[in-house]
Write a protein that holds these residues in place. Sequence first.
Motif, PDB file in Angstrom:
ATOM      1  N   LEU A 132       0.863  -1.182   0.000  1.00 53.86           N
ATOM      2  CA  LEU A 132       0.000   0.000   0.000  1.00 53.86           C
ATOM      3  C   LEU A 132       0.896   1.228   0.000  1.00 53.86           C
ATOM      4  CD1 LEU A 132      -2.986   0.844   0.046  1.00 53.86           C
ATOM      5  CD2 LEU A 132      -2.784   1.062   2.531  1.00 53.86           C
ATOM      6  N   LEU A 133       0.956   1.896  -1.148  1.00 50.26           N
ATOM      7  CA  LEU A 133       1.879   3.013  -1.354  1.00 50.26           C
ATOM      8  C   LEU A 133       1.123   4.333  -1.406  1.00 50.26           C
ATOM      9  CD1 LEU A 133       2.864   0.658  -3.873  1.00 50.26           C
ATOM     10  CD2 LEU A 133       4.912   1.802  -3.046  1.00 50.26           C
ATOM     11  N   VAL A 139      -0.018  10.742   2.968  1.00 50.85           N
ATOM     12  CA  VAL A 139      -0.410  10.310   4.314  1.00 50.85           C
ATOM     13  C   VAL A 139       0.656   9.387   4.891  1.00 50.85           C
ATOM     14  CG1 VAL A 139      -2.855  10.525   3.736  1.00 50.85           C
ATOM     15  CG2 VAL A 139      -1.727   8.303   3.493  1.00 50.85           C
ATOM     16  N   LYS A 140       0.699   9.328   6.210  1.00 50.09           N
ATOM     17  CA  LYS A 140       1.749   8.566   6.886  1.00 50.09           C
ATOM     18  C   LYS A 140       1.277   7.225   7.442  1.00 50.09           C
ATOM     19  CE  LYS A 140       4.510  12.017   6.174  1.00 50.09           C
ATOM     20  NZ  LYS A 140       5.506  11.943   5.081  1.00 50.09           N
ATOM     21  N   SER A 141      -0.043   7.020   7.515  1.00 44.09           N
ATOM     22  CA  SER A 141      -0.552   5.790   8.112  1.00 44.09           C
ATOM     23  C   SER A 141      -1.894   5.434   7.509  1.00 44.09           C
ATOM     24  CB  SER A 141      -0.704   5.961   9.624  1.00 44.09           C
ATOM     25  OG  SER A 141      -1.785   6.841   9.917  1.00 44.09           O
ATOM     26  N   VAL A 142      -2.327   4.215   7.769  1.00 44.41           N
ATOM     27  CA  VAL A 142      -3.640   3.768   7.306  1.00 44.41           C
ATOM     28  C   VAL A 142      -4.741   4.622   7.907  1.00 44.41           C
ATOM     29  CG1 VAL A 142      -5.280   1.837   7.307  1.00 44.41           C
ATOM     30  CG2 VAL A 142      -2.837   1.404   6.888  1.00 44.41           C
ATOM     31  N   ALA A 196      -3.679   6.650  -1.734  1.00 49.55           N
ATOM     32  CA  ALA A 196      -2.886   5.428  -1.657  1.00 49.55           C
ATOM     33  C   ALA A 196      -3.274   4.524  -2.812  1.00 49.55           C
ATOM     34  CB  ALA A 196      -3.102   4.713  -0.325  1.00 49.55           C
ATOM     35  N   PHE A 197      -2.338   3.647  -3.164  1.00 51.49           N
ATOM     36  CA  PHE A 197      -2.559   2.669  -4.227  1.00 51.49           C
ATOM     37  C   PHE A 197      -2.086   1.314  -3.736  1.00 51.49           C
ATOM     38  CE2 PHE A 197      -0.545   0.390  -7.865  1.00 51.49           C
ATOM     39  CZ  PHE A 197      -1.724   0.005  -8.493  1.00 51.49           C
ATOM     40  N   ALA A 198      -2.927   0.295  -3.899  1.00 55.98           N
ATOM     41  CA  ALA A 198      -2.581  -1.062  -3.478  1.00 55.98           C
ATOM     42  C   ALA A 198      -1.971  -1.797  -4.660  1.00 55.98           C
ATOM     43  CB  ALA A 198      -3.819  -1.792  -2.973  1.00 55.98           C
ATOM     44  N   VAL A 214       5.709   3.181   1.523  1.00 55.17           N
ATOM     45  CA  VAL A 214       4.834   2.039   1.801  1.00 55.17           C
ATOM     46  C   VAL A 214       4.296   2.209   3.223  1.00 55.17           C
ATOM     47  CG1 VAL A 214       4.679  -0.460   2.021  1.00 55.17           C
ATOM     48  CG2 VAL A 214       6.157   0.539   0.267  1.00 55.17           C
ATOM     49  N   ILE A 215       2.977   2.351   3.366  1.00 56.86           N
ATOM     50  CA  ILE A 215       2.401   2.542   4.703  1.00 56.86           C
ATOM     51  C   ILE A 215       1.808   1.252   5.273  1.00 56.86           C
ATOM     52  CG2 ILE A 215       1.971   4.997   4.390  1.00 56.86           C
ATOM     53  CD1 ILE A 215      -1.002   4.279   3.937  1.00 56.86           C
ATOM     54  N   ASP A 216       1.684   0.229   4.421  1.00 50.46           N
ATOM     55  CA  ASP A 216       1.201  -1.062   4.929  1.00 50.46           C
ATOM     56  C   ASP A 216       1.488  -2.121   3.876  1.00 50.46           C
ATOM     57  OD1 ASP A 216      -0.438  -2.137   7.336  1.00 50.46           O
ATOM     58  OD2 ASP A 216      -1.319  -3.148   5.597  1.00 50.46           O
ATOM     59  N   GLU A 217       1.512  -3.375   4.323  1.00 50.02           N
ATOM     60  CA  GLU A 217       1.701  -4.520   3.437  1.00 50.02           C
ATOM     61  C   GLU A 217       0.831  -5.666   3.904  1.00 50.02           C
ATOM     62  OE1 GLU A 217       5.788  -5.651   2.493  1.00 50.02           O
ATOM     63  OE2 GLU A 217       6.466  -3.836   3.503  1.00 50.02           O
ATOM     64  N   ALA A 218       0.425  -6.518   2.962  1.00 46.53           N
ATOM     65  CA  ALA A 218      -0.373  -7.686   3.318  1.00 46.53           C
ATOM     66  C   ALA A 218       0.391  -8.612   4.252  1.00 46.53           C
ATOM     67  CB  ALA A 218      -0.801  -8.432   2.059  1.00 46.53           C
ATOM     68  N   GLU A 219       1.721  -8.622   4.161  1.00 46.73           N
ATOM     69  CA  GLU A 219       2.523  -9.495   5.017  1.00 46.73           C
ATOM     70  C   GLU A 219       2.323  -9.196   6.498  1.00 46.73           C
ATOM     71  OE1 GLU A 219       6.576  -9.309   3.793  1.00 46.73           O
ATOM     72  OE2 GLU A 219       6.300 -10.805   2.204  1.00 46.73           O
ATOM     73  N   ARG A 220       1.868  -7.992   6.829  1.00 47.79           N
ATOM     74  CA  ARG A 220       1.596  -7.645   8.223  1.00 47.79           C
ATOM     75  C   ARG A 220       0.247  -8.204   8.685  1.00 47.79           C
ATOM     76  NH1 ARG A 220       3.063  -1.155   7.832  1.00 47.79           N
ATOM     77  NH2 ARG A 220       5.034  -1.391   6.686  1.00 47.79           N
ATOM     78  N   HIS A 221      -0.521  -8.742   7.759  1.00 48.92           N
ATOM     79  CA  HIS A 221      -1.857  -9.273   8.046  1.00 48.92           C
ATOM     80  C   HIS A 221      -1.948 -10.646   7.372  1.00 48.92           C
ATOM     81  CE1 HIS A 221      -2.759  -4.992   8.921  1.00 48.92           C
ATOM     82  NE2 HIS A 221      -2.039  -4.792   7.826  1.00 48.92           N
ATOM     83  N   PRO A 222      -1.443 -11.698   7.993  1.00 50.22           N
ATOM     84  CA  PRO A 222      -1.276 -12.986   7.322  1.00 50.22           C
ATOM     85  C   PRO A 222      -2.501 -13.508   6.587  1.00 50.22           C
ATOM     86  CG  PRO A 222      -0.188 -13.017   9.451  1.00 50.22           C
ATOM     87  CD  PRO A 222      -0.932 -11.718   9.374  1.00 50.22           C
TER      88      PRO A 222
END
Length: 330
Positions: A132-133, A139-142, A196-198, A214-222
Motif C-alpha cells: 500500500l503506497l 499520508v503517513k498511516s492507514v 494510496a494505491f494497493a 509504503v504505509i502497509d503490506e499484506a505481510e503484516r496481516h497474514p
Amino acid sequence: MTELKTSPAATRRRLLGAALAATASLAVPGLARSQAASTRPLRLGFIGPGKKPASATGWALQQGQLQRELALLGFGEVVTRVFPNGPDLNEAFVSGNLDVGIYGDTPAVVARAQGFEGRLLGFDNVGMNVWLLTPRGGVKSVRDLEGKTVGVALGSYMHRYVLGLLKEAGLLKSVKVVHMLPRDGEPALERGAVAAFAAPINTGPLLASRGYPVIDEAERHPTLRGTSVIIASPQLLAGAPGLPAAWGRARTAALQDIRRDSAAYYAFHAEASGFPVAAVKDSYPLSHFPDTAYPAEGLKLIEEVKRFLLAENLIRRDFSVVQWTVAGAD
C-alpha cells in the motif's frame, strides 16, 4: 463507501469483468508437429503485464516440460492469452474461451461461488504480498486515509486486502475505493490523484524502489495475503482426465530446475514480466512456490478469502474447497 458495496448486479459485473478487448494472445512453441496432425491447442490465460507466464508454470513452458506432458494427451501446443485482471479472465472462462487460467484467488473464488464449475488444479504461488503506497509527502498511516481515496484493481486479491485492511481499521465506510489497474498506479500517485494505491507483486517493490512510501503490506496481516491459483475448465477435465497428473509432473520438474538454478529462473522471470530482477525476487521468494498441488497454507488462505467475501455479502453462495480440488493433481 467502497465500490464493491453498490448493488449485486454491479458487483457481479465488476468481479467477472465486462470485456475481452484488452486480451492479447501468442503461441508458445510445443513439440514439433505437422500442421496436419490431429492435435488441439490448450488455451492458457494469465494476468499481465508480461507477454508470457512466469512462476513454475511459466518455467515449465519455457523448458518444454509442460508441452511434453500435454502432447501425450493430444495437445499440440499451448496458446497463452494475457489479461489485465482476474475479472476479465473470469469472463473468458465463462464464455468458454479458456481451458486453464492462472490468476488471483479472489476472482477465482467469486467465479466458483457464482456457479462456474472449473476445478482447482493447484497453486502457482502462496502468500503473495500487497504493497500500500502513497504519493511522496502523502499520508503517513492507514488511519490517515479516512475521507480519502484508495486505488486498486477491483475484484483482485489486492482488493480483498484493501477491504480487509479498512475493515480492521474501522474505515470501511469512510474511504472511497476506486478501480485502478497496476499500470495506472504510478501515474495516479505521481499526480496525487489518490491517497494510496494497493500494488500487486512486481509493481509494489518497483514503486517502493522509486521512492513512493509504503504505509502497509499484506505481510503484516497474514490472512490477507494472496495466492495464485490454477483453474481448469470442466470441459477440459472431461475431455482429458489425465491432465491433473500431467500438469503436476510438469510443475514438479520445473520446480526442481528452479531450485537448482534460481539465478537462471529469476533472469527468465524478469524477462517474461518486464520487471527488474530485484523486484521479482522481492515478489516471488522461492518459499512461495509450493511443492504440492494443495499445500495446507494455500487451502487455508482460500478458506479465508471465501469467509471474508461471504461475511461482506460479496458472494452469496458457499462451497466446499475440498470438493473444488481434483483427484490426481498431487
